[in-house]
Design a protein around this motif. Structure first.
Motif, PDB file in Angstrom:
ATOM      1  N   SER A  32       6.561   2.003 -11.983  1.00 14.74           N
ATOM      2  CA  SER A  32       6.678   0.861 -10.926  1.00 14.74           C
ATOM      3  C   SER A  32       8.027   0.148 -11.329  1.00 14.74           C
ATOM      4  O   SER A  32       8.200  -0.033 -12.741  1.00 14.74           O
ATOM      5  CB  SER A  32       5.500   0.040 -11.400  1.00 14.74           C
ATOM      6  OG  SER A  32       4.145   0.712 -11.096  1.00 14.74           O
TER       7      SER A  32
ATOM      8  N   GLU B 162       6.831   3.428  -7.527  1.00 13.83           N
ATOM      9  CA  GLU B 162       5.694   2.829  -6.977  1.00 13.83           C
ATOM     10  C   GLU B 162       5.572   1.232  -7.114  1.00 13.83           C
ATOM     11  O   GLU B 162       5.410   0.566  -7.932  1.00 13.83           O
ATOM     12  CB  GLU B 162       4.520   3.401  -7.943  1.00 13.83           C
ATOM     13  CG  GLU B 162       4.392   4.855  -7.940  1.00 13.83           C
ATOM     14  CD  GLU B 162       3.111   5.443  -8.314  1.00 13.83           C
ATOM     15  OE1 GLU B 162       2.605   4.865  -9.357  1.00 13.83           O
ATOM     16  OE2 GLU B 162       2.749   6.390  -7.797  1.00 13.83           O
TER      17      GLU B 162
ATOM     18  N   THR C 106       4.223  -1.052  -5.200  1.00  9.27           N
ATOM     19  CA  THR C 106       3.369  -1.750  -4.472  1.00  9.27           C
ATOM     20  C   THR C 106       2.735  -2.900  -4.980  1.00  9.27           C
ATOM     21  O   THR C 106       2.429  -3.887  -3.909  1.00  9.27           O
ATOM     22  CB  THR C 106       2.095  -0.993  -4.175  1.00  9.27           C
ATOM     23  OG1 THR C 106       1.463  -0.402  -5.505  1.00  9.27           O
ATOM     24  CG2 THR C 106       2.198   0.306  -3.315  1.00  9.27           C
ATOM     25  N   ASP C 107       3.007  -3.247  -6.090  1.00  5.31           N
ATOM     26  CA  ASP C 107       2.534  -4.681  -6.600  1.00  5.31           C
ATOM     27  C   ASP C 107       3.970  -5.544  -6.465  1.00  5.31           C
ATOM     28  O   ASP C 107       4.573  -5.823  -7.630  1.00  5.31           O
ATOM     29  CB  ASP C 107       2.107  -4.410  -8.025  1.00  5.31           C
ATOM     30  CG  ASP C 107       1.429  -5.497  -8.560  1.00  5.31           C
ATOM     31  OD1 ASP C 107       1.439  -6.675  -7.982  1.00  5.31           O
ATOM     32  OD2 ASP C 107       0.683  -5.482  -9.602  1.00  5.31           O
TER      33      ASP C 107
ATOM     34  N   GLN D 208       7.266   3.583  -2.139  1.00  8.45           N
ATOM     35  CA  GLN D 208       6.062   3.350  -1.622  1.00  8.45           C
ATOM     36  C   GLN D 208       6.145   2.106  -0.607  1.00  8.45           C
ATOM     37  O   GLN D 208       5.478   2.423   0.398  1.00  8.45           O
ATOM     38  CB  GLN D 208       4.736   3.082  -2.572  1.00  8.45           C
ATOM     39  CG  GLN D 208       4.686   4.293  -3.432  1.00  8.45           C
ATOM     40  CD  GLN D 208       3.490   4.138  -4.311  1.00  8.45           C
ATOM     41  OE1 GLN D 208       3.189   3.236  -4.914  1.00  8.45           O
ATOM     42  NE2 GLN D 208       2.744   5.391  -4.631  1.00  8.45           N
TER      43      GLN D 208
ATOM     44  N   THR E 175      -3.221  -0.371  -3.067  1.00  8.13           N
ATOM     45  CA  THR E 175      -2.917  -0.491  -4.423  1.00  8.13           C
ATOM     46  C   THR E 175      -2.290   0.766  -4.840  1.00  8.13           C
ATOM     47  O   THR E 175      -2.449   1.881  -4.398  1.00  8.13           O
ATOM     48  CB  THR E 175      -4.418  -0.943  -4.898  1.00  8.13           C
ATOM     49  OG1 THR E 175      -5.299   0.177  -4.995  1.00  8.13           O
ATOM     50  CG2 THR E 175      -4.869  -2.325  -4.785  1.00  8.13           C
ATOM     51  N   TYR E 176      -2.251   0.687  -6.212  1.00  8.46           N
ATOM     52  CA  TYR E 176      -1.695   1.814  -6.776  1.00  8.46           C
ATOM     53  C   TYR E 176      -2.464   2.873  -6.519  1.00  8.46           C
ATOM     54  O   TYR E 176      -2.099   4.101  -6.405  1.00  8.46           O
ATOM     55  CB  TYR E 176      -1.483   1.620  -8.284  1.00  8.46           C
ATOM     56  CG  TYR E 176      -1.677   2.739  -9.113  1.00  8.46           C
ATOM     57  CD1 TYR E 176      -0.465   3.747  -9.180  1.00  8.46           C
ATOM     58  CD2 TYR E 176      -2.764   3.047  -9.904  1.00  8.46           C
ATOM     59  CE1 TYR E 176      -0.685   4.812  -9.869  1.00  8.46           C
ATOM     60  CE2 TYR E 176      -2.693   4.294 -10.714  1.00  8.46           C
ATOM     61  CZ  TYR E 176      -1.486   5.127 -10.628  1.00  8.46           C
ATOM     62  OH  TYR E 176      -1.928   6.159 -11.371  1.00  8.46           O
ATOM     63  N   HIS E 177      -3.759   2.896  -7.089  1.00 10.42           N
ATOM     64  CA  HIS E 177      -4.781   4.060  -6.800  1.00 10.42           C
ATOM     65  C   HIS E 177      -4.852   4.887  -5.402  1.00 10.42           C
ATOM     66  O   HIS E 177      -4.692   6.112  -5.639  1.00 10.42           O
ATOM     67  CB  HIS E 177      -6.055   3.425  -7.025  1.00 10.42           C
ATOM     68  CG  HIS E 177      -6.463   2.888  -8.140  1.00 10.42           C
ATOM     69  ND1 HIS E 177      -6.288   3.303  -9.494  1.00 10.42           N
ATOM     70  CD2 HIS E 177      -6.589   1.564  -8.504  1.00 10.42           C
ATOM     71  CE1 HIS E 177      -6.563   2.304 -10.573  1.00 10.42           C
ATOM     72  NE2 HIS E 177      -6.716   1.382  -9.838  1.00 10.42           N
TER      73      HIS E 177
ATOM     74  N   SER F 188      -1.029   6.132  -4.683  1.00 12.27           N
ATOM     75  CA  SER F 188      -0.514   7.487  -5.531  1.00 12.27           C
ATOM     76  C   SER F 188      -1.145   8.353  -5.240  1.00 12.27           C
ATOM     77  O   SER F 188      -0.666   9.579  -5.311  1.00 12.27           O
ATOM     78  CB  SER F 188      -0.642   7.062  -6.993  1.00 12.27           C
ATOM     79  OG  SER F 188      -2.014   7.014  -7.488  1.00 12.27           O
TER      80      SER F 188
ATOM     81  N   TRP G  33      -4.309   5.909 -18.126  1.00 15.50           N
ATOM     82  CA  TRP G  33      -4.687   5.893 -16.654  1.00 15.50           C
ATOM     83  C   TRP G  33      -5.963   7.120 -16.557  1.00 15.50           C
ATOM     84  O   TRP G  33      -6.563   7.093 -15.422  1.00 15.50           O
ATOM     85  CB  TRP G  33      -3.564   6.943 -15.821  1.00 15.50           C
ATOM     86  CG  TRP G  33      -2.378   5.585 -15.672  1.00 15.50           C
ATOM     87  CD1 TRP G  33      -1.276   5.930 -16.144  1.00 15.50           C
ATOM     88  CD2 TRP G  33      -2.402   4.709 -14.922  1.00 15.50           C
ATOM     89  NE1 TRP G  33      -0.409   4.841 -15.967  1.00 15.50           N
ATOM     90  CE2 TRP G  33      -0.908   3.924 -14.929  1.00 15.50           C
ATOM     91  CE3 TRP G  33      -3.125   4.080 -14.102  1.00 15.50           C
ATOM     92  CZ2 TRP G  33      -0.489   2.707 -14.580  1.00 15.50           C
ATOM     93  CZ3 TRP G  33      -2.954   2.672 -13.452  1.00 15.50           C
ATOM     94  CH2 TRP G  33      -1.739   2.091 -13.862  1.00 15.50           C
TER      95      TRP G  33
END
Ligand code: GLU
Length: 507
Positions: A12, A44, A46-47, A85, A197-199, A202, A220
């Protein structure tokens, strides 16, 4: 035909790359190379709130500096892109719709403050099959209410975890892991701003990008059951999981974190300042060499060959030896002394090309310092000093610390009480000794004669107190290379001046 191995490093962009991330990247890289597989870089991001400008470029530059090249991914060609992402949101939207339709994911309209309230009331509160019936979500509301709420209210989408089911997977490092779904949350997989979200992102990406092995940090593991549930809901093949032990802070309090970049070792980022990312210290800046850093990082949790104590490995050897079997389950500590030891081995490597590269770096540092002190020295003198002091450095930046006294007068004489006492006791003898040396230097002498004289006088004044005082007068500290070497190298008028100065001080 055997399936091609495909792995990914999925950082990230929340800050500079540090050793934890670098290790994950390295193990992915080694594994893919060993099996002629693909190594993918996926960003990644997304946040949004946590993203830090320029981190992506920073990460790429750091990997490049370490020679960890990815053959597919962000800013590289590949047929499974985009590899960032934020450019894949429509893909995730397509897949979330499928889960909603099958009622395997649901809208949750609960306000944050209500959830906090529940958590306060009930410490063990988990939003899942045991509680969701009493909450405000699309699994309990009528169709009309749901439509209305979607229009008017803020909502998130949660995964519907099954009731009381054991999720079992076999991690290639940690073995069998079994977690009951009653202990896990219906994790938010789509946020109120309509991004995943990441989950969720990904898992979708790992599937679409045909990732076969997921190699990542141990933090993780607890999220993996959620990922497995998502794989199962889509009836997708589950990849292999390989979780890596944590790298602990030197103070043994918790794992290292890239958000904690101003701390001391070992949280250093990899390379120096990069555009807007200001870094106090980085491995590059301190003077670790990329090959040695890779060697250091590789050994953080992996033992290439448990049958011997070898600790120096080049990339080729690492690729050949890499396997998951020898990855440790227990968390690891980064030992600075060992890092220095390894770096020193690389600095002194018998390789002309490397030596030239190192020499140029050292020369630059010394030149800069000399300029700072407004001094002038011939290049040949600087070269000579570097050559005689170089074997004392652990990291490139040590060079000034081990050689400054060849260029500037010591600012301070570091002398302890014990030595002062001894000095006072032997004062007259010491002065005679120092004067002898001084007078010898006053006369013009050739190097050969100096050598002969010094050897003789050193033999006579074997007692360490003499050499210590001489060293203090020239170096300012009781450190430094061989005293004879120092005296042959530093110009005689400087030696005389420093001795005079010292005699004045100890009066
Ligand atoms: N984006 C996650 C991170 O930065 C990656 C986790 C994973 O590899 O699945 O740690």
């Amino acid at each position: 035909m055997k399936k091609k191995i495909r792995v990914r490093f999925a950082p990230s962009p929340t800050g500079p790359l540090h050793i934890g991330g670098l290790r994950t990247a390295l193990y992915n890289y080694l594994f893919s190379k060993k099996h002629n597989g693909d190594f993918i870089l996926r960003i990644e991001d997304t946040d949004k709130k946590r993203n830090i400008k320029n981190s992506i470029n920073y990460i790429i530059k750091s990997l490049k500096w370490c020679n960890i090249n990815y053959n597919e991914g962000y800013k590289n060609k590949g047929k499974y892109g985009p590899y960032i992402q934020s450019k894949r949101i429509n893909i995730y939207k397509k897949y979330i719709k499928i889960l909603i339709k099958k009622k395997l994911a649901y809208y949750s309209f609960d306000k944050k403050k209500d959830i906090i309230k529940y958590k306060k009331k009930n410490k063990n509160f988990i939003y899942n099959s045991l509680t969701r019936k009493k909450l405000n979500n699309s699994l309990v509301l009528s169709k009309d209410d749901i439509i209305n709420n979607i229009k008017k209210k803020k909502y998130v989408i949660r995964i519907k975890t099954p009731n009381n089911k054991n999720i079992i997977f076999y991690d290639k490092v940690y073995g069998k892991i079994n977690i009951n779904t009653n202990k896990i949350d219906d994790k938010i997989i789509f946020k109120s701003n309509n991004t995943p979200t990441y989950h969720f992102a990904s898992v979708i990406d790992d599937h679409l990008m045909k990732i076969t092995h997921i190699i990542r940090g141990k933090e993780w593991i607890s999220s993996t059951p959620i990922h497995i549930i998502i794989y199962n809901y889509f009836k997708w093949k589950i990849p292999f999981f390989i979780h890596l032990p944590l790298i602990l802070n030197n103070n043994k309090k918790g794992k290292i974190s890239k958000r904690n970049i101003n701390n001391e070792f070992p949280i250093y980022p990899i390379i120096s300042n990069y555009k807007s990312i200001k870094i106090k210290k980085s491995y590059e800046e301190i003077g670790f060499l990329p090959d040695s850093l890779i060697n250091i990082i590789a050994l953080l949790g992996w033992c290439p060959n448990p049958r011997n104590n070898k600790e120096i490995y080049n990339l080729k050897e690492m690729i050949k030896l890499f396997n998951f079997k020898n990855i440790s389950k227990s968390d690891v500590h980064l030992n600075y002394k060992k890092c220095c030891w390894i770096n020193k081995k690389y600095i002194n490597k018998n390789n002309k090309k490397i030596q030239l590269l190192i020499y140029n770096k050292l020369f630059k540092i010394v030149k800069k310092k000399i300029k700072k002190y407004k001094k002038k020295y011939k290049n040949i003198y600087i070269k000579n000093v570097i050559n005689i002091t170089k074997n004392r450095i652990n990291v490139i930046n040590d060079i000034w610390n081990v050689s400054y006294y060849f260029f500037i007068n010591p600012k301070k004489i570091h002398i302890d009480k014990k030595l002062i006492k001894k000095l006072k006791k032997n004062y007259n003898k010491i002065i005679i000794f120092l004067q002898k040396i001084k007078f010898f230097f006053i006369k013009k002498r050739k190097k050969k004669i100096i050598k002969k004289f010094l050897k003789k006088i050193f033999k006579k004044y074997k007692n360490s107190i003499y050499i210590k005082t001489l060293r203090l007068s020239i170096v300012g500290k009781l450190i430094g290379i061989n005293m004879l070497e120092i005296l042959y190298t530093i110009k005689k008028d400087k030696i005389i001046k420093r001795i005079n100065n010292f005699i004045k001080i100890i009066k």
